[in-house]
Motif scaffolding. Sequence first.
Motif, PDB file in Angstrom:
ATOM      1  N   HIS A 172      38.031  35.286  42.940  1.00 28.86           N
ATOM      2  CA  HIS A 172      38.298  36.428  44.267  1.00 28.86           C
ATOM      3  C   HIS A 172      37.714  37.552  42.633  1.00 28.86           C
ATOM      4  O   HIS A 172      38.131  37.793  41.365  1.00 28.86           O
ATOM      5  CB  HIS A 172      39.972  37.275  44.093  1.00 28.86           C
ATOM      6  N   ILE A 173      36.951  38.750  43.346  1.00 27.12           N
ATOM      7  CA  ILE A 173      37.446  40.191  42.293  1.00 27.12           C
ATOM      8  C   ILE A 173      37.628  41.444  43.232  1.00 27.12           C
ATOM      9  O   ILE A 173      37.253  41.582  44.374  1.00 27.12           O
ATOM     10  CB  ILE A 173      35.312  40.270  42.424  1.00 27.12           C
ATOM     11  N   SER A 174      38.464  42.150  42.059  1.00 28.23           N
ATOM     12  CA  SER A 174      38.760  43.551  42.729  1.00 28.23           C
ATOM     13  C   SER A 174      37.890  44.896  42.626  1.00 28.23           C
ATOM     14  O   SER A 174      37.149  44.762  42.123  1.00 28.23           O
ATOM     15  CB  SER A 174      39.898  43.623  42.001  1.00 28.23           C
ATOM     16  N   ARG A 175      37.948  45.470  43.258  1.00 27.99           N
ATOM     17  CA  ARG A 175      37.810  46.823  43.546  1.00 27.99           C
ATOM     18  C   ARG A 175      37.311  46.871  41.814  1.00 27.99           C
ATOM     19  O   ARG A 175      36.838  47.776  42.065  1.00 27.99           O
ATOM     20  CB  ARG A 175      37.871  47.791  43.773  1.00 27.99           C
ATOM     21  N   GLY A 176      38.619  46.872  40.900  1.00 31.36           N
ATOM     22  CA  GLY A 176      37.821  47.192  40.042  1.00 31.36           C
ATOM     23  C   GLY A 176      37.192  46.130  38.563  1.00 31.36           C
ATOM     24  O   GLY A 176      37.223  47.124  37.398  1.00 31.36           O
ATOM     25  N   GLY A 177      37.107  45.199  39.210  1.00 33.56           N
ATOM     26  CA  GLY A 177      36.599  44.429  38.609  1.00 33.56           C
ATOM     27  C   GLY A 177      37.458  43.274  38.441  1.00 33.56           C
ATOM     28  O   GLY A 177      36.627  42.182  37.289  1.00 33.56           O
ATOM     29  N   SER A 178      37.925  43.351  38.191  1.00 34.33           N
ATOM     30  CA  SER A 178      39.936  41.985  37.707  1.00 34.33           C
ATOM     31  C   SER A 178      39.473  40.817  38.515  1.00 34.33           C
ATOM     32  O   SER A 178      39.002  40.738  39.892  1.00 34.33           O
ATOM     33  CB  SER A 178      40.826  42.871  37.520  1.00 34.33           C
ATOM     34  N   THR A 179      38.938  39.852  37.702  1.00 31.96           N
ATOM     35  CA  THR A 179      38.603  38.315  38.502  1.00 31.96           C
ATOM     36  C   THR A 179      39.715  37.705  38.215  1.00 31.96           C
ATOM     37  O   THR A 179      40.753  37.250  37.073  1.00 31.96           O
ATOM     38  CB  THR A 179      37.454  37.784  37.571  1.00 31.96           C
ATOM     39  N   ASN A 180      39.738  36.745  39.119  1.00 29.66           N
ATOM     40  CA  ASN A 180      40.950  35.486  38.764  1.00 29.66           C
ATOM     41  C   ASN A 180      40.016  34.830  39.554  1.00 29.66           C
ATOM     42  O   ASN A 180      39.455  34.158  40.525  1.00 29.66           O
ATOM     43  CB  ASN A 180      42.334  35.863  39.530  1.00 29.66           C
ATOM     44  N   TYR A 181      41.073  33.144  39.463  1.00 25.13           N
ATOM     45  CA  TYR A 181      39.558  31.611  39.350  1.00 25.13           C
ATOM     46  C   TYR A 181      41.198  31.055  39.987  1.00 25.13           C
ATOM     47  O   TYR A 181      42.714  30.559  39.636  1.00 25.13           O
ATOM     48  CB  TYR A 181      39.490  31.086  39.190  1.00 25.13           C
ATOM     49  N   ALA A 182      40.517  29.958  41.442  1.00 18.65           N
ATOM     50  CA  ALA A 182      41.868  28.793  41.232  1.00 18.65           C
ATOM     51  C   ALA A 182      41.286  28.350  40.302  1.00 18.65           C
ATOM     52  O   ALA A 182      40.606  27.889  38.962  1.00 18.65           O
ATOM     53  CB  ALA A 182      40.947  28.024  42.411  1.00 18.65           C
ATOM     54  N   ASP A 183      42.590  27.304  39.716  1.00 16.85           N
ATOM     55  CA  ASP A 183      42.636  26.524  38.257  1.00 16.85           C
ATOM     56  C   ASP A 183      41.936  25.363  38.127  1.00 16.85           C
ATOM     57  O   ASP A 183      40.885  25.278  37.061  1.00 16.85           O
ATOM     58  CB  ASP A 183      43.876  26.065  38.248  1.00 16.85           C
ATOM     59  N   SER A 184      41.306  24.951  39.310  1.00 16.68           N
ATOM     60  CA  SER A 184      40.210  23.683  39.006  1.00 16.68           C
ATOM     61  C   SER A 184      38.326  24.174  38.717  1.00 16.68           C
ATOM     62  O   SER A 184      38.199  23.124  38.832  1.00 16.68           O
ATOM     63  CB  SER A 184      40.561  23.106  40.692  1.00 16.68           C
ATOM     64  N   VAL A 185      38.656  25.543  39.020  1.00 10.57           N
ATOM     65  CA  VAL A 185      37.113  25.912  39.005  1.00 10.57           C
ATOM     66  C   VAL A 185      36.833  27.361  36.848  1.00 10.57           C
ATOM     67  O   VAL A 185      35.877  27.412  37.272  1.00 10.57           O
ATOM     68  CB  VAL A 185      36.694  26.629  40.034  1.00 10.57           C
ATOM     69  N   LYS A 186      38.219  27.424  37.017  1.00 11.10           N
ATOM     70  CA  LYS A 186      38.327  28.083  35.629  1.00 11.10           C
ATOM     71  C   LYS A 186      36.794  27.460  34.765  1.00 11.10           C
ATOM     72  O   LYS A 186      37.328  26.340  34.842  1.00 11.10           O
ATOM     73  CB  LYS A 186      40.364  28.371  35.283  1.00 11.10           C
ATOM     74  N   GLY A 187      36.336  28.837  34.036  1.00  9.82           N
ATOM     75  CA  GLY A 187      35.193  27.404  33.296  1.00  9.82           C
ATOM     76  C   GLY A 187      34.497  27.307  33.604  1.00  9.82           C
ATOM     77  O   GLY A 187      33.156  27.859  32.983  1.00  9.82           O
ATOM     78  N   ARG A 188      33.727  27.347  35.063  1.00 11.22           N
ATOM     79  CA  ARG A 188      32.932  26.292  35.294  1.00 11.22           C
ATOM     80  C   ARG A 188      32.172  27.339  36.223  1.00 11.22           C
ATOM     81  O   ARG A 188      31.391  28.040  37.085  1.00 11.22           O
ATOM     82  CB  ARG A 188      32.882  25.330  35.866  1.00 11.22           C
TER      83      ARG A 188
END
Length: 118
Positions: free
Chosen positions: A50-66
């Motif tokens: 996910h990416i917010s309007r401001g550019g913040s991102t977050n990821y599912a644990d299974s894909v973090k770092g990849r």
Amino acid sequence: QVRLVESGGGLVQAGGSLRLSCAASGSILSANGMGWHRQAPGKQRELVAHISRGGSTNYADSVKGRFTISRDNAKNTVYLQMNSLKPEDTGVYYCNEYGLGYLGYDYWGQGTQVTVSS
């Protein structure tokens, strides 16, 4: 009118990379956020990145770092760079755009298939 169109899926061997694109038919500047979701056979759709309007991102644990999500507002496009792919990453990947508040909306693309072979 189709709002979101995904592309870039395909068949890749484990350890390989793909870059998905989600092109919007209009400006994405006003969207509160955009995300990539995937649905594997027999499983529920899940949020991958996910990416917010401001550019913040977050990821599912299974894909973090990849996986890396990014957006190019000038091109009205959101990307998902997927590296070190695993067979469990296989599924249909959907792009989502949403807006909150009184004029809220929720748009989805048609999906693009990603298949990772072992």
